[in-house]
Design a protein around this motif. Structure first.
Motif, PDB file in Angstrom:
ATOM      1  N   ASP A 185       0.818  -1.224   0.000  1.00 22.16           N
ATOM      2  CA  ASP A 185       0.000   0.000   0.000  1.00 22.16           C
ATOM      3  C   ASP A 185       0.850   1.273   0.000  1.00 22.16           C
ATOM      4  O   ASP A 185       0.393   2.329   0.410  1.00 22.16           O
ATOM      5  N   ARG A 186       2.108   1.169  -0.452  1.00 22.58           N
ATOM      6  CA  ARG A 186       2.997   2.342  -0.490  1.00 22.58           C
ATOM      7  C   ARG A 186       3.752   2.446  -1.825  1.00 22.58           C
ATOM      8  O   ARG A 186       4.760   3.143  -1.907  1.00 22.58           O
ATOM      9  N   GLY A 187       3.324   1.730  -2.819  1.00 21.63           N
ATOM     10  CA  GLY A 187       4.003   1.844  -4.127  1.00 21.63           C
ATOM     11  C   GLY A 187       5.351   1.171  -4.189  1.00 21.63           C
ATOM     12  O   GLY A 187       6.135   1.435  -5.090  1.00 21.63           O
TER      13      GLY A 187
ATOM     14  N   MET B 114      -6.129   6.919   5.131  1.00 18.81           N
ATOM     15  CA  MET B 114      -5.822   8.334   4.925  1.00 18.81           C
ATOM     16  C   MET B 114      -6.915   9.197   5.545  1.00 18.81           C
ATOM     17  O   MET B 114      -8.071   8.824   5.520  1.00 18.81           O
ATOM     18  N   ASN B 115      -6.512  10.363   6.059  1.00 19.48           N
ATOM     19  CA  ASN B 115      -7.538  11.286   6.545  1.00 19.48           C
ATOM     20  C   ASN B 115      -8.310  11.853   5.345  1.00 19.48           C
ATOM     21  O   ASN B 115      -7.842  11.828   4.217  1.00 19.48           O
ATOM     22  N   SER B 116      -9.507  12.342   5.611  1.00 18.57           N
ATOM     23  CA  SER B 116     -10.309  12.934   4.534  1.00 18.57           C
ATOM     24  C   SER B 116      -9.738  14.279   4.144  1.00 18.57           C
ATOM     25  O   SER B 116      -9.218  14.998   4.991  1.00 18.57           O
ATOM     26  N   PHE B 117      -9.845  14.590   2.896  1.00 20.34           N
ATOM     27  CA  PHE B 117      -9.423  15.915   2.451  1.00 20.34           C
ATOM     28  C   PHE B 117     -10.274  16.363   1.276  1.00 20.34           C
ATOM     29  O   PHE B 117     -10.873  15.553   0.577  1.00 20.34           O
ATOM     30  N   GLU B 118     -10.336  17.681   1.126  1.00 21.61           N
ATOM     31  CA  GLU B 118     -10.966  18.243  -0.071  1.00 21.61           C
ATOM     32  C   GLU B 118      -9.977  18.143  -1.210  1.00 21.61           C
ATOM     33  O   GLU B 118      -8.782  17.980  -0.984  1.00 21.61           O
TER      34      GLU B 118
ATOM     35  N   ILE C  89       1.939  11.378   8.702  1.00 22.69           N
ATOM     36  CA  ILE C  89       2.918  12.461   8.870  1.00 22.69           C
ATOM     37  C   ILE C  89       2.298  13.788   8.421  1.00 22.69           C
ATOM     38  O   ILE C  89       2.565  14.825   8.990  1.00 22.69           O
ATOM     39  N   ALA C  90       1.492  13.745   7.398  1.00 22.92           N
ATOM     40  CA  ALA C  90       0.812  14.953   6.916  1.00 22.92           C
ATOM     41  C   ALA C  90      -0.693  14.759   7.093  1.00 22.92           C
ATOM     42  O   ALA C  90      -1.212  13.647   6.918  1.00 22.92           O
TER      43      ALA C  90
ATOM     44  N   LEU D 161       0.818  11.106  -0.897  1.00 23.43           N
ATOM     45  CA  LEU D 161      -0.068  10.045  -0.412  1.00 23.43           C
ATOM     46  C   LEU D 161       0.636   9.192   0.636  1.00 23.43           C
ATOM     47  O   LEU D 161       0.029   8.744   1.610  1.00 23.43           O
ATOM     48  N   ASP D 162       1.932   8.985   0.459  1.00 17.27           N
ATOM     49  CA  ASP D 162       2.700   8.239   1.453  1.00 17.27           C
ATOM     50  C   ASP D 162       2.700   8.976   2.795  1.00 17.27           C
ATOM     51  O   ASP D 162       2.470   8.376   3.849  1.00 17.27           O
TER      52      ASP D 162
END
Lengths: 207, 330
Positions: free
Chosen positions: A93-95, B1-5, B41-42, B34-35
């Motif tokens: 899931d990380r490419g 992943m968190n939700s985002f616009e 981390i973000a 995306l990672d």
């Protein structure tokens, strides 16, 4: 230090900008089909899709699917969970492993690192699109004949990387085949058989 | 992943407005962003997708005029570019050696330059390291086999992950950076920020700024270049050591060399020591070897990465040889 100061000044101006600008709404449609939940960012055509997403049209193996996707949905999640096309596998899931490889507009990509929304309206090819009913694609047949798989978990991604190679280069050299699958990890170590399978198919194509 | 616009500007001018929203970050190919989100981390509230902007995807010009590259150009496109097959080939080689075929089909040149550190402590949300606002660099006394051998005494010992930057620095490339109000040009070698200057950023981009173009200067007469990296694996991997070299070669006589090292320091760096050891020399295997030794004289390896000094010496020697069309193993 000076940079930090600049940054905080920018924060303030950004906030006051937003305060002044307010939020308007427009009805512009971004993806290929009708929109749900689109709101405009500020003044005009910088459209923003909300967290709940929009309905998009996806072309997977020549079949059209209408599906609402939040922006955070990856292509792998769309395929496996929304469209029930579970041939595409997700491992890292990380490419990093290539198990989720699919072809989008003629290019192999990691579907786990591709947002579904970015693939809307594009031509998506997955492992399910290769066989014609019970008739295997020549590449799949070659994988079987050359024993190019053991546990099989990397196989859908491996086959898609090989198909992508053959689509662009029908007569690859061995180094080209090796390079083409360099992003597909096979812990069983079936690479030599994969190489033979691809070379076999390209030989047939050359006849 | 968190939700985002998700903002999808169609033109560069629209990017700046979309970025005005706080907690927004730019996404190009999405590989790094995306990672970062998946790893926790973000946590952006909005992604601004610049990958759909066609005007950021191009390779224009030639060796005589110089080459201008859009930041949205993918690494795969760079790797197979005709324009980059001559004097500028270090860039095509660097792009082609990055990551996997699938990643190269998505990842962009702009994203390669702007990606965040790949240090395993930084990428693990359980480690609140100096770069994330903490007080400890866990690599200094921890697992630092892949970390910096230069500039590693300032609280963060990561190595900058951009492979393309190494080639761009060797080629003397410049960037155009634009915001809603202005634009500026800067050499790629001045784009990156060391921990000594600022621990919390890797480059000089301010919020609201993006790279809008990458410029390769016109190729000097008889200019050659080469990029090479040593990895732990034969197939895709991060580099242990990577080197890009460009120089003017009159016969075998080298002039105006530029030697850039990656995976050596928290920024992709020029080695002035290597350059002065190479300048005005008739290139031979022995000279190339001495260039490698000179480049490593001031290295300050950590507890687990002394081996990198030796690997760099070999990689620099080979890269200088290959750039000069000499077989380093002869």
């Amino acid at each position: 230090m000076e940079e930090k100061k600049n940054l905080s000044q920018k924060e303030i101006s950004r906030r006051s900008f937003l305060k002044g600008a307010g939020i308007a709404s427009v009805g512009a449609v971004i993806a290929t089909t009708a929109s749900v939940d689109i709101k405009a960012d500020t003044k005009n055509d910088s459209d923003v899709i909300g967290k709940n997403g929009i309905s998009c049209e996806f072309d997977v193996n020549g079949k059209k699917y209408a599906q609402k996707v939040p922006p955070r949905t990856t292509l792998a999640e769309l395929l496996r969970e929304d469209l029930n096309l579970t041939g595409t596998k997700v491992v890292c899931d990380r490419g990093a492993c290539g198990a989720c490889t699919v072809i989008v507009d003629g290019k192999s990509v990691c579907s786990c690192m591709t947002l579904a929304i970015d693939s809307a309206g594009k031509k998506i090819e997955t492992i399910e699109g290769l066989a014609n009913g019970d008739e295997l694609h020549p590449l799949q047949e070659a994988f079987v004949n050359h024993d190019a798989l053991q546990c099989g978990f990397c196989t859908p991604g491996m086959v898609m990387s090989c198909k992508n190679l053959l689509d662009h280069n029908a007569q690859p050299t061995l180094p080209e085949v090796r390079k083409a699958v360099s992003g597909n990890l096979c812990r069983c170590g079936t690479y030599p058989h994969v190489f033979k399978a691809v070379m076999d198919v390209s030989g047939k194509k050359g006849e | 992943m968190n939700s985002f616009e998700y903002a999808m500007p169609k033109r560069t001018a629209d990017v700046f407005r979309a970025l005005e929203s706080s907690d927004s970050i730019i996404k190009a190919g999405g590989i790094d962003v995306l990672d970062l989100i998946k790893e926790g981390i973000a946590h952006p509230q909005r992604l601004v997708n610049i990958n759909s902007i066609d005007e950021l995807k191009y390779i224009e010009g030639n060796q005589t005029t110089g080459v201008k590259i859009g930041p949205g150009t993918t690494l795969a496109e760079l790797a197979s570019s005709e324009v980059l097959s001559g004097s500028y080939r270090a860039l095509a080689q660097a792009a082609g050696s990055t990551a996997t075929p699938q990643i190269r089909n998505s990842a962009t040149l702009g994203g390669s330059l702007c990606q965040r550190p790949r240090c395993w402590y930084f990428r693990n949300k359980d480690y609140h390291c100096t770069r994330k606002g903490g007080f400890t660099c866990f690599a200094v006394n921890g697992e630092n086999e892949n970390h910096a051998i230069f500039e590693n005494d300032f609280g963060c010992v990561m190595v900058h992950p951009s492979t393309t930057a190494v080639a761009l620095i060797a080629l003397g490339a410049k960037l155009t950076i634009a915001s809603a109000k202005s634009s500026r040009e800067i050499l790629v070698e001045d784009f990156f920020v060391t921990p000594r200057e600022n621990m919390h950023r890797e480059n000089i981009l301010e919020q609201g700024e993006i790279i809008t173009a990458i410029h390769l200067p016109p190729a000097a007469k008889n200019m050659v270049s080469y990029y090479y990296k040593q990895k732990a694996k034969q197939s895709f991997d991060w580099p242990i050591a990577e080197v890009a070299v460009s120089m003017q070669l009159d016969g075998k006589k080298c002039q105006n060399p530029r030697v850039a090292l990656g995976a050596a320091a928290p920024v992709p760096m020029r080695s002035k020591e290597a350059e002065s050891a190479l300048n005005n020399q008739e290139v031979t295997i022995d000279i190339a070897a001495s260039v490698g030794k000179e480049a490593m004289k001031k290295a300050t390896p950590l507890s687990q990465n002394k081996y990198k000094v030796h690997i760099f010496q070999a990689v620099i020697k080979r890269t200088v040889c290959w750039a000069s069309d000499i077989d380093p193993f002869a």
